[in-house]
Design an enzyme around this catalytic site. Structure first.
Site, PDB file in Angstrom:
ATOM      1  CE1 TYR A  13     -33.647  -4.863 -19.945  1.00  0.00           C
ATOM      2  CE2 TYR A  13     -35.090  -6.846 -20.057  1.00  0.00           C
ATOM      3  CZ  TYR A  13     -33.967  -6.709 -20.323  1.00  0.00           C
ATOM      4  OH  TYR A  13     -32.962  -7.269 -21.115  1.00  0.00           O
ATOM      5  CG  ASP A  33     -40.870   4.193 -13.544  1.00  0.00           C
ATOM      6  OD1 ASP A  33     -40.419   4.169 -13.661  1.00  0.00           O
ATOM      7  OD2 ASP A  33     -40.465   3.583 -12.112  1.00  0.00           O
ATOM      8  CG  LEU A  35     -37.489   6.269  -9.707  1.00  0.00           C
ATOM      9  CD1 LEU A  35     -36.818   7.629  -8.397  1.00  0.00           C
ATOM     10  CD2 LEU A  35     -37.721   6.021 -11.132  1.00  0.00           C
ATOM     11  N   GLY A  38     -37.975   0.653 -11.352  1.00  0.00           N
ATOM     12  CA  GLY A  38     -37.006   1.166 -11.959  1.00  0.00           C
ATOM     13  C   GLY A  38     -35.950   1.551 -11.444  1.00  0.00           C
ATOM     14  CG  PHE A  75     -42.869  -0.017 -20.764  1.00  0.00           C
ATOM     15  CD1 PHE A  75     -42.560  -0.897 -21.318  1.00  0.00           C
ATOM     16  CD2 PHE A  75     -42.721   1.121 -20.998  1.00  0.00           C
ATOM     17  CE1 PHE A  75     -42.479  -0.874 -22.862  1.00  0.00           C
ATOM     18  CE2 PHE A  75     -42.970   1.668 -22.359  1.00  0.00           C
ATOM     19  CZ  PHE A  75     -42.304   0.399 -22.993  1.00  0.00           C
ATOM     20  CB  ALA A  77     -46.800  -3.583 -15.080  1.00  0.00           C
ATOM     21  CE1 TYR A 143     -47.066  -9.169 -15.435  1.00  0.00           C
ATOM     22  CE2 TYR A 143     -46.334 -11.515 -16.574  1.00  0.00           C
ATOM     23  CZ  TYR A 143     -46.365 -10.047 -16.664  1.00  0.00           C
ATOM     24  OH  TYR A 143     -45.505  -8.935 -17.525  1.00  0.00           O
ATOM     25  CB  SER A 283     -46.561 -22.111  -8.872  1.00  0.00           C
ATOM     26  OG  SER A 283     -48.176 -21.457  -9.163  1.00  0.00           O
TER      27      SER A 283
END
Ligand code: UDP
Length: 328
Positions: A13, A33, A35, A38, A75, A77, A143, A283
């Site tokens: 994104y 990537d 994928l 993505g 990016f 992750a 995270y 949560s």
């Protein structure tokens, strides 16, 4: 002068919107990537896409050896707070573990600048006060913790090896490319704005509002929504600002909107009601996350899509034109 950048997660994104911004100004972007999240369709035909996993150390090494790179933008992750509270160790292994390995590979291959897609989930916020980049770090989710660990790896890579970094803590990325080329398509989708838009369009069940007993003005969580194209612009600026030293920026509009206020904005933009029901808290959610973006603003960052309705509008137009996301 055209520059060359490696963008991990460039099919995702925010990453895909950065690739568009680089390409629009004549720079070369190479996307790395796997994928898994993505979309192939989010990478333009004239951009090289290397399909590899960051857990594959040999593949990552081989990509970095194809330098020189003016910078690496990272990016790739996992990015769901809720999921990270069910599978914390997966987040630490995949986000933090792979992230540290990437930082190490960048150092070994002489990369000079590293830009990290980081997060407001580093902070524990309860009040309405906006959060500056030097606020105490206290992640409330695995995270957030996983991103903090990468930030620390970058700190040491800078101290010891001189690799500069920019840690860009996004508040809530939202919206879609104003030219309609790109949009938000997570599977499963967990983010408020696309879910609310789809609920309004009758494409999904009523939205579940996670908690209405937070210490906020209407009891629902407050977030600072920032347009994804404005975020991409901040990355370009951070690349320049890193000449002066390491960069820590909180990126948001400095205005918080509650979940209920976002639903009202979707109703205004779409002209339709957003069916919804209130349930338990999710949560790992902080009550209120609003950015103080002072250093980025001082460096010349000017969000162009600062109004909530403007952000919702670009997201709505993309979802309306792409009922099944990138499959259309
Ligand atoms: N949210 C919600 N219902 C949903 C998805 C999200 O009430 O179906 C709330 C969530 O609890 C949070 C806000 O909307 O307070 C933004 O959540 P999102 O997942 O979009 O982004 P996050 O803040 O987790 O990065």
């Amino acid at each position: 002068m055209s520059r060359r950048f490696l963008v991990t997660g460039g099919a995702g994104y925010v990453g895909s919107h950065l690739v568009a911004a680089l390409r629009d100004r004549g720079d070369t972007a190479v996307v790395l990537d796997n994928l898994s999240i993505g979309h192939h369709q989010a990478v333009p035909d004239d951009v090289q896409l290397i399909e590899a996993d960051l857990g594959d150390a040999a593949a990552v090494d081989a990509v970095l050896a194809q330098g020189p790179w003016d910078a690496v933008f990272h990016f790739a992750a996992l990015s769901q707070v809720g999921e990270s509270m069910r599978e914390p160790l997966r987040y630490l292994m995949e986000n933090a573990g792979n992230g540290i390995r990437l930082v190490d590979a960048c150092v070994r291959h002489g990369v000079g600048r590293f830009v990290l897609s980081s997060t407001a989930a580093l902070f524990d916020a309860t009040g309405d006060a906006s959060i500056p980049a030097d606020a105490p770090i206290d992640p409330q989710s695995a995270y957030g913790e996983s991103k903090w660990i990468i930030e620390r790896a970058l700190h040491w890579a800078s101290q010891v090896h001189g690799m500069r970094h920019a840690c860009l803590r996004y508040f809530n990325a939202a919206g879609a490319d104003p030219q309609g080329r790109l949009g938000e398509d997570h599977r499963p989708e967990t983010h408020l704005m696309p879910l609310a838009i789809d609920a309004a369009l009758g494409r999904r069940p009523p939205l579940t509002v996670f908690g209405s007993d937070y210490p906020t003005r209407d009891g629902t969580c407050v977030r600072d929504y920032i347009h994804v194209t404005d975020l991409a612009a901040a990355h370009l600026l951070a690349f320049d600002a890193m000449v002066e030293g390491d960069v820590y920026w909180n990126l948001g509009n400095g205005a918080g909107y509650s979940v209920m206020e976002v639903l009202l904005a979707v109703e205004r933009v779409s002209g339709r009601p957003v069916p919804h029901r209130v349930s338990e808290r999710r949560s790992g959610d902080a009550a209120s996350l609003v950015a103080s973006a002072e250093p980025a603003l001082k460096a010349g960052w000017q969000p162009k899509y600062a109004g909530l309705d403007d952000i919702v509008r670009t997201a709505f137009l993309w979802r309306q034109a792409h009922p099944t996301g990138y499959d259309n």
